[in-house]
Design an enzyme around this catalytic site. Structure first.
Site, PDB file in Angstrom:
ATOM      1  N   HIS A 163      47.955  46.316  39.112  1.00  0.00           N
ATOM      2  CA  HIS A 163      47.989  44.872  38.955  1.00  0.00           C
ATOM      3  C   HIS A 163      49.188  44.317  39.719  1.00  0.00           C
ATOM      4  O   HIS A 163      50.042  45.077  40.169  1.00  0.00           O
ATOM      5  CB  HIS A 163      48.108  44.502  37.469  1.00  0.00           C
TER       6      HIS A 163
ATOM      7  N   HIS B 130      54.377  42.427  44.366  1.00  0.00           N
ATOM      8  CA  HIS B 130      54.017  43.775  44.798  1.00  0.00           C
ATOM      9  C   HIS B 130      53.079  44.390  43.767  1.00  0.00           C
ATOM     10  O   HIS B 130      52.964  43.895  42.646  1.00  0.00           O
ATOM     11  CB  HIS B 130      55.271  44.646  44.945  1.00  0.00           C
TER      12      HIS B 130
END
Length: 177
Positions: free
Chosen positions: A36, A120
């Protein structure tokens, strides 16, 4: 309850990221189902605070947008890397969404996030340094780029730390217009 706000990734993108998940000794690769993009880590809260978080996030409005992952990097230094990640192409809509989330959570009584937002997707965490193999890995995958995907919502997750790793559960999904 341990909470965080994140973007879920499409299954085909998670599959593609799994192709990057090998070749480094000492790496604990993130389970594909857990990949995620964290927008805001909240941490431990009680039931009342969790309700306040949900109410704050429910009020956020924003447009759908497309997002693309690109490049790889690490947190930590070469002697003691902490994690390996895939980066995100610069995206104003993502930055605005994250800022709205941060503002809403502060209004709900949470302390401001001290770290600068660096979007990220974490691929791995390190128990020990993979040595020179990490730099070779970073060079080999430096040009990684995934097809853009549409961000239609964001999710409030709970996280339970088990012996075999973190277990994430979606607590609420908040649609974007």
């Amino acid at each position: 309850m341990r909470l965080f706000v994140a973007l879920s990734l499409p299954a085909d993108l998670r599959d593609r990221l799994c192709g990057l998940s090998s070749g480094l000794p000492g790496a604990r690769w993130v389970d594909p189902a857990n990949l995620h993009l964290t927008l805001r880590f909240i941490g431990e809260v009680d039931g009342h605070a969790a309700d306040d978080v949900d109410a704050a996030l429910s009020g956020i409005q924003g447009p759908r947008f497309t997002l693309a992952l690109r490049g790889v990097g690490q947190f930590g230094d070469d002697r003691k890397p902490r994690s390996l990640w895939v980066g995100v192409e610069a995206n104003g809509a993502l930055e605005r969404l994250q800022a709205k989330i941060e503002t809403a959570l502060q209004r709900a009584g949470l302390e401001p996030e001290k770290r600068k937002f660096k979007p990220h997707v974490t691929l791995a965490r390190f128990k020990s340094s993979p040595g020179t193999r990490l730099q070779a890995y970073l060079v080999q995958h430096a040009l990684f780029r995934a097809e853009p995907f549409e961000v239609r919502d964001f999710t409030l997750y709970s996280s339970y730390l088990a012996h075999e790793g973190a277990i994430y559960s979606a607590e609420a999904v908040y649609p974007l217009a």
